[in-house]
Design a protein around this motif. Structure first.
Motif, mmCIF file in Angstrom:
data_model
loop_
_atom_site.group_PDB
_atom_site.id
_atom_site.type_symbol
_atom_site.label_atom_id
_atom_site.label_comp_id
_atom_site.label_asym_id
_atom_site.label_seq_id
_atom_site.Cartn_x
_atom_site.Cartn_y
_atom_site.Cartn_z
ATOM 1 N N ILE A 1 0.757 -1.219 -0.060
ATOM 2 C CA ILE A 1 -0.002 0.040 -0.006
ATOM 3 C C ILE A 1 0.740 1.323 0.022
ATOM 4 O O ILE A 1 1.961 1.156 0.607
ATOM 5 N N ARG A 2 0.324 2.178 -0.548
ATOM 6 C CA ARG A 2 0.990 3.621 -0.650
ATOM 7 C C ARG A 2 -0.521 4.637 -0.361
ATOM 8 O O ARG A 2 -1.236 4.318 -0.712
ATOM 9 N N TRP A 3 0.174 5.843 -0.075
ATOM 10 C CA TRP A 3 -0.964 6.774 0.181
ATOM 11 C C TRP A 3 -0.408 8.102 -0.770
ATOM 12 O O TRP A 3 0.557 8.601 -0.257
ATOM 13 N N ILE B 1 4.639 -16.669 6.313
ATOM 14 C CA ILE B 1 5.201 -16.055 7.620
ATOM 15 C C ILE B 1 6.214 -14.916 7.064
ATOM 16 O O ILE B 1 7.058 -15.410 6.589
ATOM 17 N N ASP B 2 5.732 -13.497 7.042
ATOM 18 C CA ASP B 2 6.649 -12.569 6.786
ATOM 19 C C ASP B 2 8.012 -12.042 7.418
ATOM 20 O O ASP B 2 7.738 -12.570 8.826
ATOM 21 N N ASP B 3 8.960 -11.684 7.064
ATOM 22 C CA ASP B 3 9.998 -11.065 7.844
ATOM 23 C C ASP B 3 10.595 -12.450 8.699
ATOM 24 O O ASP B 3 10.942 -11.819 9.976
ATOM 25 N N VAL C 1 16.116 -8.894 -2.450
ATOM 26 C CA VAL C 1 17.177 -9.592 -3.446
ATOM 27 C C VAL C 1 17.441 -8.058 -4.363
ATOM 28 O O VAL C 1 16.914 -7.827 -5.091
ATOM 29 N N GLU C 2 18.672 -7.691 -4.056
ATOM 30 C CA GLU C 2 19.237 -6.306 -4.572
ATOM 31 C C GLU C 2 20.155 -6.380 -5.688
ATOM 32 O O GLU C 2 20.544 -5.432 -6.364
ATOM 33 N N ASN C 3 20.672 -7.636 -6.035
ATOM 34 C CA ASN C 3 21.694 -7.794 -7.098
ATOM 35 C C ASN C 3 21.622 -9.272 -7.602
ATOM 36 O O ASN C 3 21.190 -10.241 -6.841
ATOM 37 N N GLY D 1 12.814 -8.579 -5.179
ATOM 38 C CA GLY D 1 13.322 -7.452 -4.656
ATOM 39 C C GLY D 1 13.761 -6.617 -5.655
ATOM 40 O O GLY D 1 13.394 -6.983 -6.648
ATOM 41 N N PHE D 2 14.644 -5.598 -5.269
ATOM 42 C CA PHE D 2 14.863 -4.477 -6.480
ATOM 43 C C PHE D 2 15.572 -4.751 -7.513
ATOM 44 O O PHE D 2 15.419 -4.376 -8.671
ATOM 45 N N HIS D 3 16.644 -6.018 -7.504
ATOM 46 C CA HIS D 3 17.168 -6.375 -8.546
ATOM 47 C C HIS D 3 16.164 -7.177 -9.842
ATOM 48 O O HIS D 3 16.324 -6.974 -10.875
HETATM 49 P P1 C2E Z 1 6.914 -6.436 3.794
HETATM 50 O O1 C2E Z 1 5.678 -6.990 3.698
HETATM 51 O O2 C2E Z 1 7.993 -6.895 4.430
HETATM 52 O O3 C2E Z 1 7.140 -5.559 2.401
HETATM 53 C C1 C2E Z 1 8.316 -5.587 1.959
HETATM 54 C C2 C2E Z 1 9.038 -4.359 1.833
HETATM 55 O O4 C2E Z 1 10.552 -4.381 1.291
HETATM 56 C C3 C2E Z 1 8.355 -3.220 0.885
HETATM 57 O O5 C2E Z 1 8.374 -2.069 1.511
HETATM 58 C C4 C2E Z 1 9.161 -3.368 -0.148
HETATM 59 O O6 C2E Z 1 9.124 -2.006 -0.932
HETATM 60 C C5 C2E Z 1 10.540 -3.457 0.353
HETATM 61 N N1 C2E Z 1 11.424 -4.090 -0.641
HETATM 62 C C6 C2E Z 1 10.913 -4.980 -1.724
HETATM 63 N N2 C2E Z 1 12.251 -5.322 -2.273
HETATM 64 C C7 C2E Z 1 13.387 -4.520 -1.633
HETATM 65 C C8 C2E Z 1 14.905 -4.645 -1.915
HETATM 66 O O7 C2E Z 1 15.299 -5.365 -2.747
HETATM 67 N N3 C2E Z 1 15.397 -3.768 -0.858
HETATM 68 C C9 C2E Z 1 14.883 -3.184 0.144
HETATM 69 N N4 C2E Z 1 15.535 -2.403 0.794
HETATM 70 N N5 C2E Z 1 13.631 -3.232 0.172
HETATM 71 C C10 C2E Z 1 12.615 -3.972 -0.567
HETATM 72 P P2 C2E Z 1 7.003 -1.016 1.738
HETATM 73 O O8 C2E Z 1 6.242 -1.412 0.575
HETATM 74 O O9 C2E Z 1 7.556 0.156 2.258
HETATM 75 O O10 C2E Z 1 6.395 -1.660 2.822
HETATM 76 C C11 C2E Z 1 6.960 -1.867 4.336
HETATM 77 C C12 C2E Z 1 6.097 -2.772 5.093
HETATM 78 O O11 C2E Z 1 4.615 -2.228 5.276
HETATM 79 C C13 C2E Z 1 5.626 -4.157 4.541
HETATM 80 O O12 C2E Z 1 6.689 -4.958 4.842
HETATM 81 C C14 C2E Z 1 4.425 -4.323 5.178
HETATM 82 O O13 C2E Z 1 4.652 -5.062 6.289
HETATM 83 C C15 C2E Z 1 3.586 -3.244 5.412
HETATM 84 N N6 C2E Z 1 2.549 -2.992 4.562
HETATM 85 C C16 C2E Z 1 2.664 -2.855 2.917
HETATM 86 N N7 C2E Z 1 1.536 -3.051 2.265
HETATM 87 C C17 C2E Z 1 0.645 -3.152 3.484
HETATM 88 C C18 C2E Z 1 -0.968 -3.429 3.692
HETATM 89 O O14 C2E Z 1 -1.500 -3.199 2.702
HETATM 90 N N8 C2E Z 1 -1.552 -3.804 4.906
HETATM 91 C C19 C2E Z 1 -0.720 -3.731 5.864
HETATM 92 N N9 C2E Z 1 -1.090 -4.037 7.025
HETATM 93 N N10 C2E Z 1 0.806 -3.601 6.035
HETATM 94 C C20 C2E Z 1 1.526 -3.321 4.759
#
Ligand code: C2E
Ligand code: MG
Ligand code: MG
Ligand code: MG
Length: 280
Positions: free
Chosen positions: A62-64, A180-182, A240-242, A259-261
């Motif tokens: 999500i973004r705002w 399971i995230d993170d 995954v950045e590279n 990931g960004f790569h």
């Molecule tokens: P998440 O679910 O662990 O999502 C992955 C985050 O890592 C995302 O950040 C994504 O943009 C970022 N990411 C992806 N690839 C890379 C990479 O290669 N390198 C790095 N450094 N970062 C990468 P984002 O979009 O800012 O989201 C952050 C967190 O916000 C998410 O972590 C998730 O926990 C939460 N989130 C996002 N969308 C939603 C939603 O619709 N509802 C809820 N409740 N939480 C959300």
């Protein structure tokens, strides 16, 4: 002497005149209107099968689009939403929007799985499963449940394991997968993990991002891949950045990567361009 100064500083501190507090109060009330004003938007980040290189699904993020502050990331407003109760309409909007989009892609011939993040309060919401069932059974959100993956963090699950186990079981009965995230940043009990109907684990990006340079990160990722596979789960590496990292993950037997790569999170238009390119 310095302690005295600190006390004085504290005495004169007034949260109502603190510019950060002001900003937060403003954000909070703006968020109430964001839904009505259509300012929320989902970006989609591709996930690939590492062995084939094919895009198999996307994670909705999500973004705002704030009228004054520009594009805000979830960490800047999800915590407010959690505290204020706005998380419930927000999560509902995310689920409806993501399912509708996934269905549109299906019609267009893109067979994608969609991963949806669910926060602590939404996962604890007793109505979540019934709502998903309702959305999947009719209308413009009607989809095979196998296309849906719900992402929750370890801590959300472990904070109320009894309720969590029931929800996971209900989701499994519906045919929805759970990831399971993170993974690795929270406090999972392995004794519980092995018993729960989980589909996959996402090893946290903090271990993946610098894997190519850091042997202990590689060791952690390898152990997590083995743990997931031994428990019968698939495993996704996020962050995954590279290319070096992707190559190592492939050698270690990781299933999926994000990931960004591979791609940044994309708007619908950008993602559709990428899909057309990668299929032609
Ligand atoms: P998440 O679910 O662990 O999502 C992955 C985050 O890592 C995302 O950040 C994504 O943009 C970022 N990411 C992806 N690839 C890379 C990479 O290669 N390198 C790095 N450094 N970062 C990468 P984002 O979009 O800012 O989201 C952050 C967190 O916000 C998410 O972590 C998730 O926990 C939460 N989130 C996002 N969308 C939603 C939603 O619709 N509802 C809820 N409740 N939480 C959300
Ligand atoms: Mg996620
Ligand atoms: Mg994550
Ligand atoms: Mg995260």
């Amino acid at each position: 002497y310095s302690a005295k100064h600190k006390d004085i500083g504290y005495l004169f501190y007034d949260p109502k005149t603190d510019p950060h507090t002001q900003e937060r109060l403003q954000l909070n009330s703006d968020l109430r209107h964001a839904l009505e004003r259509d300012e929320l938007v989902l970006y989609y980040q591709p996930q690939i099968n590492i062995r084939t290189g094919k895009i198999i699904g996307v994670e909705a993020l999500i973004r705002w689009q704030h009228p004054e502050l520009g594009l805000l990331l979830p960490d800047q407003f999800i915590p407010f939403a959690e505290r204020s109760g706005l998380i419930h309409p927000l999560t509902d909007w995310v689920i409806v929007t993501a399912l509708r989009q996934c269905k549109k892609w299906q019609f267009a011939g893109h067979d994608l799985r969609i991963a949806i993040n669910v926060s602590a309060r939404s996962f604890q919401d007793r109505k979540l499963v019934a709502r998903l069932e309702e959305l999947l059974s009719a209308g413009e959100t009607c989809l095979p449940a196998g296309h849906i993956e719900i992402e929750i963090t370890e801590n959300i699950l472990m904070s109320d394991i009894e309720h969590g186990a029931i929800v996971l079981q209900q989701l499994r009965e519906l045919g929805i997968s759970v990831a399971i995230d993170d993974f690795g940043t929270g406090y999972s009990s392995l004794a519980y993990l092995k018993k729960l109907p989980i589909h996959s684990m996402k090893v946290d990006k903090s271990f993946v991002m610098n894997m190519a340079e850091d042997e202990s990160d590689t060791a952690i990722v390898l152990s997590t891949i083995d743990l997931a596979h031994n428990l019968g789960f698939s495993i996704v590496a996020e962050g995954v950045e590279n290319k070096g990292t992707l190559d190592i993950l492939n050698k270690l037997g990781c299933d999926y990567a994000q990931g960004f790569h591979i791609s940044h999170p994309l708007s619908v238009d950008m993602l559709e361009k990428l899909l057309d390119q990668s299929e032609s």
